[in-house]
Design an enzyme around this catalytic site. Structure first.
Site, PDB file in Angstrom:
ATOM      1  N   GLY A  22       0.931  -1.102   0.077  1.00 42.96           N
ATOM      2  CA  GLY A  22      -0.131   0.045  -0.082  1.00 42.96           C
ATOM      3  C   GLY A  22       0.870   1.312   0.104  1.00 42.96           C
ATOM      4  O   GLY A  22       2.086   1.189   0.160  1.00 42.96           O
ATOM      5  N   CYS A  39       5.234  -5.805   1.751  1.00 44.90           N
ATOM      6  CA  CYS A  39       5.655  -4.347   1.640  1.00 44.90           C
ATOM      7  C   CYS A  39       5.053  -3.712   2.591  1.00 44.90           C
ATOM      8  O   CYS A  39       5.381  -4.208   3.863  1.00 44.90           O
ATOM      9  CB  CYS A  39       5.474  -3.761   0.108  1.00 44.90           C
ATOM     10  SG  CYS A  39       6.569  -4.442  -0.895  1.00 44.90           S
ATOM     11  N   TYR A  40       4.121  -2.954   2.629  1.00 39.19           N
ATOM     12  CA  TYR A  40       3.598  -2.173   3.539  1.00 39.19           C
ATOM     13  C   TYR A  40       2.798  -3.189   4.571  1.00 39.19           C
ATOM     14  O   TYR A  40       2.734  -3.094   5.583  1.00 39.19           O
ATOM     15  CB  TYR A  40       2.226  -1.450   2.925  1.00 39.19           C
ATOM     16  CG  TYR A  40       1.605  -0.685   4.129  1.00 39.19           C
ATOM     17  CD1 TYR A  40       1.973   0.471   4.893  1.00 39.19           C
ATOM     18  CD2 TYR A  40       0.199  -1.143   4.473  1.00 39.19           C
ATOM     19  CE1 TYR A  40       1.317   1.034   5.832  1.00 39.19           C
ATOM     20  CE2 TYR A  40      -0.527  -0.401   5.475  1.00 39.19           C
ATOM     21  CZ  TYR A  40       0.021   0.598   6.205  1.00 39.19           C
ATOM     22  OH  TYR A  40      -0.712   1.189   7.144  1.00 39.19           O
ATOM     23  N   HIS A  54       7.699  -7.471  -4.142  1.00 32.82           N
ATOM     24  CA  HIS A  54       6.680  -7.840  -4.272  1.00 32.82           C
ATOM     25  C   HIS A  54       6.689  -9.063  -5.254  1.00 32.82           C
ATOM     26  O   HIS A  54       6.947  -9.124  -6.361  1.00 32.82           O
ATOM     27  CB  HIS A  54       5.928  -6.720  -5.608  1.00 32.82           C
ATOM     28  CG  HIS A  54       5.413  -5.671  -4.855  1.00 32.82           C
ATOM     29  ND1 HIS A  54       4.094  -5.384  -4.144  1.00 32.82           N
ATOM     30  CD2 HIS A  54       5.962  -4.527  -4.749  1.00 32.82           C
ATOM     31  CE1 HIS A  54       4.010  -4.358  -3.828  1.00 32.82           C
ATOM     32  NE2 HIS A  54       4.963  -3.492  -4.020  1.00 32.82           N
ATOM     33  N   GLU A  82       4.363 -10.845  -6.511  1.00 30.00           N
ATOM     34  CA  GLU A  82       3.487 -11.111  -7.263  1.00 30.00           C
ATOM     35  C   GLU A  82       3.712 -10.480  -8.778  1.00 30.00           C
ATOM     36  O   GLU A  82       3.072 -10.758  -9.640  1.00 30.00           O
ATOM     37  CB  GLU A  82       1.912 -10.397  -6.918  1.00 30.00           C
ATOM     38  CG  GLU A  82       1.764  -8.971  -6.819  1.00 30.00           C
ATOM     39  CD  GLU A  82       2.547  -8.444  -5.411  1.00 30.00           C
ATOM     40  OE1 GLU A  82       3.596  -9.320  -4.865  1.00 30.00           O
ATOM     41  OE2 GLU A  82       2.390  -7.306  -5.028  1.00 30.00           O
ATOM     42  N   ASP A 135     -18.103 -11.928 -21.672  1.00 28.92           N
ATOM     43  CA  ASP A 135     -18.780 -11.831 -20.534  1.00 28.92           C
ATOM     44  C   ASP A 135     -20.063 -12.415 -20.501  1.00 28.92           C
ATOM     45  O   ASP A 135     -20.714 -13.257 -19.843  1.00 28.92           O
ATOM     46  CB  ASP A 135     -18.777 -10.561 -19.731  1.00 28.92           C
ATOM     47  CG  ASP A 135     -17.210 -10.181 -19.630  1.00 28.92           C
ATOM     48  OD1 ASP A 135     -16.281 -10.948 -20.064  1.00 28.92           O
ATOM     49  OD2 ASP A 135     -16.859  -8.912 -19.418  1.00 28.92           O
ATOM     50  N   LYS A 186     -11.111 -11.828 -15.853  1.00 30.00           N
ATOM     51  CA  LYS A 186     -11.475 -12.137 -17.308  1.00 30.00           C
ATOM     52  C   LYS A 186     -10.914 -13.629 -17.766  1.00 30.00           C
ATOM     53  O   LYS A 186     -11.454 -14.298 -18.630  1.00 30.00           O
ATOM     54  CB  LYS A 186     -10.653 -11.034 -18.013  1.00 30.00           C
ATOM     55  CG  LYS A 186     -11.019 -10.812 -19.486  1.00 30.00           C
ATOM     56  CD  LYS A 186     -12.597 -10.252 -19.644  1.00 30.00           C
ATOM     57  CE  LYS A 186     -12.928 -10.043 -20.945  1.00 30.00           C
ATOM     58  NZ  LYS A 186     -14.210  -9.067 -20.963  1.00 30.00           N
TER      59      LYS A 186
END
Ligand code: XMP
Length: 513
Positions: free
Chosen positions: A54, A81-82, A169, A171, A227, A369
């Site tokens: 964050g 991180c945060y 990170h 990710e 969708d 998606k």
């Protein structure tokens, strides 16, 4: 405990990416704000918890925090991180400002177990950092697992409780072995099972939709996009013929779009499909309209009218409306960043007004998606529907620049189909986020045979993007553009020039209008 991960969102731009990476490991996860109560967390019963990064510093005023009892639940927690700084702060460690680190950093692994299982002791690996504060001293009872040249504690764990932190990170793709670190957390630390698949989702949601709708009637607006197609196929699998789909042919669609929808849904899947040909009505409403926002407004309003009329006449008993809302929309609507940080995408023309008096069925609310696409494939939808590029609700009306007419729409449809044909033939369709042709409102001089021509200009657009918010133009091999251009000029009557759009977004947008 249930086989799922809870992600508490402290406002990082990467929070959605954490969720996607965890889902890619086939573990179900959800993102929630850090304000959820401890009782709620206990009831939700996650097998592990991730605290996202964050933009805040733990010392700022009014920053998002969490209840320290979270660390005593006995559930593994990974702070990123945060999230790690907050864990350190709440557990009595020393977090200090300064030593900013943004971008690539080199991590040195000290303890190759738990999170770093599979690494060598002393191994150096590239990670992606973005933090202002750092951890000068780990809380007592915690041990550093890795360092960087600037940071004495780039990762830690508690020796008493299952608490872990990384100051980078895992990710993002720039962290070379980030996927392994996350996978170690999921499978070694939390003991998760990789059981989240398109098949299991379909089974569960079929039961849920049946329970929700019972034998009441349901309608669904099909747009031909991914969708709404997947949502309709899923609801049909659950409740069969009590579902009626409505497809509005606006006359602003791409070549063969209506035929593909009719073939797939009516003939192959046996879905009750009402096709309303409203192309004349749309063209009349667009007559002489040049201003892009006015086009959008008129198309949106006409769409709602046509859909309402069709819904009223085709299934007078309908109680439910299916909508293809996806997880990113759900997350954004409850983000801790608040609505101001959310750049709104265009309101889809298929978005119907709230006063339609239907109850909603939103079977894709939990999916990203790419997961929607996998569910579509599993349900047997053809690749031409499931893998297709996004298409704007106002359709070709915002790609025929200036005034729209049937004749100009036909010219554009032909050019667009040839362009996409060449992209498919070159095997590039799936490398591109969106590709389409645009008909410009100018004429240009050319020569064909021995005669001078004065005809239309077509612009070709192709972009790469992650979410449509920013985009880069796609660097085609020149021969693909050459083939598309010569075929369009030779095969489409009324076009004598083709250009390729090399603008990125920003400052341009993806569409031209
Ligand atoms: P822009 O042109 O703003 O487009 O860069 C970003 C993405 O949104 C799509 N788009 C629309 N979608 N109604 C829609 O449903 C609209 O009015 C609209 N305008 C643009 C565009 O195709 C791209 O994917």
């Amino acid at each position: 405990m249930r086989n799922r991960i809870l992600i508490l969102d402290f406002g990082s731009q990467f929070t959605q990416l954490i969720a996607r990476r965890i889902r890619e490991e086939r573990v179900y996860c959800e993102i929630h704000p850090p304000t959820v109560s401890m009782d709620w967390v206990r009831d939700w019963a996650p097998r592990g918890i991730v605290l996202s990064g964050g933009p805040s510093s733990v010392y700022d005023e009014g920053v998002p925090t969490t209840d320290a009892r979270l660390f005593d639940l006995g559930v593994p927690v990974l702070g990123i991180c945060y999230g790690m700084q907050l864990m350190a702060h709440l557990c009595g460690g020393r977090v200090v400002p300064g030593k900013r680190e943004y971008g690539r950093a080199e991590l040195v692994v000290g303890e190759p177990d738990d999170l770093f299982e599979g690494f060598e002791r002393g191994e150096r690996t590239t990670v992606w950092a973005s933090h202002g504060d750092h951890i000068a001293a780990a809380p007592s009872g915690f041990k550093a697992l890795a360092t960087t040249s600037d940071l004495p504690v780039a990762s830690f764990r508690s020796l008493e409780r299952p608490l872990y932190g990384v100051l980078f990170h895992p990710e993002v793709a720039h962290t070379a072995r980030g996927a392994e670190i996350l996978s170690n957390f999921l499978f070694r630390v939390c003991g998760c099972e990789p059981d989240w698949t398109a098949g299991s989702f379909i089974e569960e949601s079929t039961v849920r939709i049946r329970t929700q709708a019972g034998d009441r009637h349901v309608i669904c607006g099909l747009s031909g996009g991914v969708d709404s197609s997947v949502a309709a196929a899923l609801v049909h699998r659950a409740i069969g013929d009590t579902l009626t789909c409505i497809f509005v042919d606006t006359g602003l669609l791409r070549r063969n779009e209506r035929e593909t929808v009719e073939r797939t849904f009516r003939r192959h899947m046996g879905i009750r499909l009402v096709v309303v040909d409203a192309s004349r009505r749309f063209l009349e409403r667009l007559d002489g309209v040049v201003e892009p926002e006015e086009k959008r407004r008129r198309i949106g309003e006409t769409f709602i009218r046509v859909f309402e009329e069709a819904a009223r006449t085709s299934d007078t008993d309908a109680e439910y409306l299916v909508q293809g809302t996806l997880y990113p929309d759900v997350i954004e609507s409850m983000s801790v960043r608040g609505p101001s940080a959310v750049i709104k995408t265009h309101h889809n023309v298929g978005g119907l007004p709230a006063d339609m008096k239907f109850k909603l069925i939103e079977p894709l609310r939990e999916l990203f998606k790419d997961e929607v696409r996998n569910v579509g494939r599993e349900l047997g939808l053809p690749e031409e529907l499931v893998g297709r590029h996004p298409f704007p609700g106002p359709g070709l009306a915002i790609r025929v620049l200036g005034a729209v007419s049937k004749q100009r729409l036909d010219v554009l449809r032909e050019a667009d189909a040839i362009y996409l044909d060449e992209i498919h033939a070159a095997g590039l369709y799936n490398d591109i986020w969106q590709a389409f042709a645009v008909l410009l409102p100018v004429s240009s001089v050319g020569v064909m045979g021995d005669s001078r021509t004065y005809e239309n200009v077509v612009a070709l657009r192709a972009v790469t993007s992650r979410d449509g918010m920013t985009a880069d133009w796609f660097p085609f091999p020149p021969d693909v553009l050459a083939r598309a251009s010569s075929r369009i000029i030779n095969e489409v009557r009324g076009v004598n020039r083709v250009c390729y759009d090399i603008s990125s977004k920003p400052p341009a947008t993806i569409e031209w209008e």
